[in-house]
Motif scaffolding. Structure first.
Motif, mmCIF file in Angstrom:
data_model
loop_
_atom_site.group_PDB
_atom_site.id
_atom_site.type_symbol
_atom_site.label_atom_id
_atom_site.label_comp_id
_atom_site.label_asym_id
_atom_site.label_seq_id
_atom_site.Cartn_x
_atom_site.Cartn_y
_atom_site.Cartn_z
ATOM 1 N N THR A 39 88.308 25.254 81.962
ATOM 2 C CA THR A 39 87.198 25.923 82.649
ATOM 3 C C THR A 39 85.917 25.467 81.977
ATOM 4 O O THR A 39 85.922 25.080 80.804
ATOM 5 C CB THR A 39 87.280 27.460 82.569
ATOM 6 N N GLY A 40 84.827 25.503 82.703
ATOM 7 C CA GLY A 40 83.581 25.103 82.073
ATOM 8 C C GLY A 40 82.451 24.977 83.052
ATOM 9 O O GLY A 40 82.583 25.290 84.241
ATOM 10 N N ILE A 61 77.748 19.332 88.174
ATOM 11 C CA ILE A 61 78.838 19.847 89.016
ATOM 12 C C ILE A 61 78.746 21.354 89.198
ATOM 13 O O ILE A 61 79.026 21.885 90.271
ATOM 14 C CB ILE A 61 80.205 19.481 88.404
ATOM 15 N N GLY A 62 78.358 22.067 88.158
ATOM 16 C CA GLY A 62 78.440 23.527 88.170
ATOM 17 C C GLY A 62 79.748 23.967 87.548
ATOM 18 O O GLY A 62 80.301 23.306 86.667
ATOM 19 N N GLY A 63 80.270 25.094 88.013
ATOM 20 C CA GLY A 63 81.508 25.641 87.452
ATOM 21 C C GLY A 63 82.720 24.821 87.837
ATOM 22 O O GLY A 63 82.837 24.346 88.976
ATOM 23 N N ILE A 64 83.638 24.662 86.875
ATOM 24 C CA ILE A 64 84.864 23.881 87.077
ATOM 25 C C ILE A 64 86.059 24.695 86.603
ATOM 26 O O ILE A 64 86.013 25.341 85.557
ATOM 27 C CB ILE A 64 84.823 22.568 86.283
ATOM 28 N N GLY A 108 92.101 20.941 90.940
ATOM 29 C CA GLY A 108 90.755 21.118 90.409
ATOM 30 C C GLY A 108 89.815 21.708 91.436
ATOM 31 O O GLY A 108 89.916 21.425 92.631
ATOM 32 N N TYR A 109 88.890 22.535 90.965
ATOM 33 C CA TYR A 109 87.971 23.297 91.807
ATOM 34 C C TYR A 109 86.567 23.118 91.236
ATOM 35 O O TYR A 109 86.289 23.544 90.103
ATOM 36 C CB TYR A 109 88.366 24.780 91.811
ATOM 37 N N TRP A 110 85.675 22.485 92.005
ATOM 38 C CA TRP A 110 84.326 22.155 91.519
ATOM 39 C C TRP A 110 83.243 22.916 92.266
ATOM 40 O O TRP A 110 83.449 23.405 93.375
ATOM 41 C CB TRP A 110 84.066 20.673 91.723
ATOM 42 N N HIS A 111 82.066 22.928 91.651
ATOM 43 C CA HIS A 111 80.815 23.483 92.189
ATOM 44 C C HIS A 111 80.847 25.003 92.268
ATOM 45 O O HIS A 111 80.136 25.607 93.080
ATOM 46 C CB HIS A 111 80.470 22.899 93.568
ATOM 47 N N GLN A 146 84.136 31.504 92.669
ATOM 48 C CA GLN A 146 83.420 31.692 93.920
ATOM 49 C C GLN A 146 82.597 30.444 94.229
ATOM 50 O O GLN A 146 82.106 29.762 93.318
ATOM 51 C CB GLN A 146 82.512 32.920 93.831
ATOM 52 N N ILE A 147 82.469 30.141 95.516
ATOM 53 C CA ILE A 147 81.782 28.928 95.953
ATOM 54 C C ILE A 147 80.338 28.923 95.478
ATOM 55 O O ILE A 147 79.627 29.934 95.575
ATOM 56 C CB ILE A 147 81.832 28.817 97.485
ATOM 57 N N GLY A 148 79.913 27.770 94.967
ATOM 58 C CA GLY A 148 78.538 27.611 94.524
ATOM 59 C C GLY A 148 77.870 26.401 95.153
ATOM 60 O O GLY A 148 78.388 25.797 96.103
ATOM 61 N N LYS A 149 76.713 26.033 94.586
ATOM 62 C CA LYS A 149 75.883 24.954 95.112
ATOM 63 C C LYS A 149 75.626 23.895 94.046
ATOM 64 O O LYS A 149 74.623 23.178 94.115
ATOM 65 C CB LYS A 149 74.548 25.526 95.591
ATOM 66 N N GLY A 150 76.532 23.784 93.063
ATOM 67 C CA GLY A 150 76.299 22.867 91.962
ATOM 68 C C GLY A 150 75.393 23.496 90.919
ATOM 69 O O GLY A 150 74.783 24.542 91.136
ATOM 70 N N ALA A 151 75.276 22.837 89.771
ATOM 71 C CA ALA A 151 74.537 23.427 88.654
ATOM 72 C C ALA A 151 73.051 23.602 88.959
ATOM 73 O O ALA A 151 72.418 24.549 88.479
ATOM 74 C CB ALA A 151 74.718 22.562 87.407
ATOM 75 N N LYS A 152 72.490 22.696 89.749
ATOM 76 C CA LYS A 152 71.055 22.738 90.021
ATOM 77 C C LYS A 152 70.728 23.472 91.316
ATOM 78 O O LYS A 152 69.547 23.603 91.671
ATOM 79 C CB LYS A 152 70.503 21.317 90.065
ATOM 80 N N GLY A 153 71.766 23.930 92.025
ATOM 81 C CA GLY A 153 71.538 24.661 93.265
ATOM 82 C C GLY A 153 70.991 23.813 94.384
ATOM 83 O O GLY A 153 70.441 24.337 95.357
#
Length: 233
Positions: free
Chosen positions: A66-67, A72-75, A87-90, A110-117
């Motif tokens: 996890t990280g 990428i955002g959350g992994i 594997g589950y990204w963003h 939960q679904i995101g938009k990457g680290a920078k949004g």
């Protein structure tokens, strides 16, 4: 052991692979110059309508990574019994910790938009073959600049995610998960009914999954604790 798609259809929301974002998708390469080793899943309503939607473990396994990556955002990565790794990204939020044993269908993020949004909200989902070890942020096109060579490396290292899910008979709907785990009991948060919902409590760092009979609370990603439900009305 029951496998599930990482995003589960509900009566009001359905998910598909984004156009041009399939596994080894030629349109993805044409648009970005990169080989795509995954599938990008998005609600059919598009754009950011699925931001924060729940992401589920595709099968039973152990969380091996996890990280947070600055792009990428959350992994999250999960190792399964046959040695493959999903594997589950963003991810916007991560709800598991390394070493945690999960069942197919468990909430992992939960679904995101990457680290920078700056991405459209979506889930990037991939499956590494047994015995293949890569950094959680590994991107094949960084290492292999030639398309043909890169695609060959992806075929050697990765399963086609949709074929991997189909081979496991992966279930596609929240109703399938509720049929296995039980339909929701009554859940109140500060006297507000949240039964059947995924509830964010940013004021105290809580995410409450009240969509099945087992309700779990996560506080800064510790081991989840069960919260008793109320009797049916």
């Amino acid at each position: 052991m029951t496998a599930f798609y990482p995003l589960l259809d509900t009566p009001t929301t359905k998910y598909t692979v984004q156009a041009g974002c399939g596994f080894l998708d030629g349109a993805y390469y044409a648009a970005t110059g990169n080989v795509h080793p995954a599938i990008d899943l998005n609600a059919v309503t598009g754009n950011d309508t699925d931001l924060g939607d729940p992401v589920h473990a595709a099968d039973d396994g152990t969380v091996v990574s996890t990280g947070w990556d600055g792009y990428i955002g959350g992994i999250v990565e999960i190792r399964h019994a046959d040695g493959s790794t999903s594997g589950y990204w963003h991810l916007r939020d991560v709800h598991v910790v390394k070493g945690q044993v999960v069942r197919g269908g468990d909430l992992v993020g939960q679904i995101g938009k990457g680290a920078k949004g700056n991405m459209a909200a979506h889930l990037h989902f991939y499956v590494l073959r047994a015995g293949v070890l890569r950094a959680a942020s590994y991107w094949p096109s960084t290492l292999y600049k030639d398309r043909k060579t890169c695609e060959a490396s992806v075929r050697a290292d990765y399963h086609h995610p949709e074929e991997w899910l189909r081979a496991r008979g992966a279930k596609r709907t929240l109703a399938d998960l509720q049929g296995l785990r039980g339909t929701p009991g009554r859940v109140l948060v500060n006297d507000v009914e949240v039964t059947g919902q995924l509830v964010q409590r940013p004021d105290n760092g809580l995410t409450i999954d009240a969509r099945t009979s087992t309700v779990r609370v996560y506080v800064n990603d510790p081991t989840p604790v069960s919260v008793p439900t109320l009797p049916p009305k």
